[in-house]
Motif scaffolding. Structure first.
Motif, PDB file in Angstrom:
ATOM      1  N   HIS A  37     -23.145  14.900 -40.983  1.00 51.85           N
ATOM      2  CA  HIS A  37     -24.571  14.658 -40.690  1.00 51.85           C
ATOM      3  C   HIS A  37     -25.018  16.127 -40.897  1.00 51.85           C
ATOM      4  O   HIS A  37     -24.890  16.691 -40.014  1.00 51.85           O
ATOM      5  N   ASP A  49     -23.972  18.161 -37.298  1.00 50.24           N
ATOM      6  CA  ASP A  49     -23.822  17.901 -35.789  1.00 50.24           C
ATOM      7  C   ASP A  49     -22.713  16.734 -35.986  1.00 50.24           C
ATOM      8  O   ASP A  49     -22.231  16.104 -36.874  1.00 50.24           O
ATOM      9  N   GLN A  50     -22.005  16.584 -34.800  1.00 48.86           N
ATOM     10  CA  GLN A  50     -20.903  15.239 -34.685  1.00 48.86           C
ATOM     11  C   GLN A  50     -19.878  15.814 -35.557  1.00 48.86           C
ATOM     12  O   GLN A  50     -19.351  15.319 -36.343  1.00 48.86           O
ATOM     13  N   ASP A  80     -19.568  20.331 -30.627  1.00 51.68           N
ATOM     14  CA  ASP A  80     -20.035  19.175 -31.508  1.00 51.68           C
ATOM     15  C   ASP A  80     -20.816  19.555 -32.640  1.00 51.68           C
ATOM     16  O   ASP A  80     -21.277  18.771 -33.205  1.00 51.68           O
ATOM     17  N   ARG A  81     -21.128  21.103 -33.121  1.00 55.24           N
ATOM     18  CA  ARG A  81     -21.701  21.498 -34.197  1.00 55.24           C
ATOM     19  C   ARG A  81     -20.754  22.430 -35.017  1.00 55.24           C
ATOM     20  O   ARG A  81     -19.849  22.915 -34.354  1.00 55.24           O
TER      21      ARG A  81
END
Length: 112
Positions: A37, A49-50, A80-81
């Motif tokens: 994403h 992110d994710q 997470d990034r």
């Protein structure tokens, strides 16, 4: 991919970032296709992110509107990034056309 990427473009993180909400399938040479994403993008790179399991220096190939297929290198990671630098800088006219497609809401676009 142990030694990481040898990037030729200096640190361009001061480039204007455009917020986007763009799911993309990236091709990774070892693990194959992965869903990412993209949450912001510039002419020099993008942030996701994710972030899945990636390492600094990993190479991905993504397909972006107008630009088409482009290779990018992971240059930083957090929990997470992850930030990626394109293997080449996207020309301004091509970049602005891509932004028009990625940000259909004109209120999100930066003023030129």
């Amino acid at each position: 991919m142990g030694n990481g990427a040898s990037l030729s473009v200096t640190d361009m993180r001061r480039s204007t970032r455009h917020p986007v909400d763009y799911p993309v399938i990236a091709e990774h040479r070892v693990t194959g296709d992965m869903k990412l994403h993209v949450c912001n993008i510039s002419a020099h790179g993008f942030m996701i992110d994710q972030a899945p399991s990636l390492a600094r220096g990993d190479r991905l190939i993504v397909r972006l509107p107008v630009v088409g297929r482009i290779e990018a290198y992971c240059i930083w990671l957090t929990e997470d990034r992850a930030g990626f630098q394109f293997e080449r800088i996207i020309r301004l006219d091509t970049f602005m056309a891509m932004i028009r497609e990625l940000q259909p809401n004109p209120a999100l676009r930066r003023r030129s």
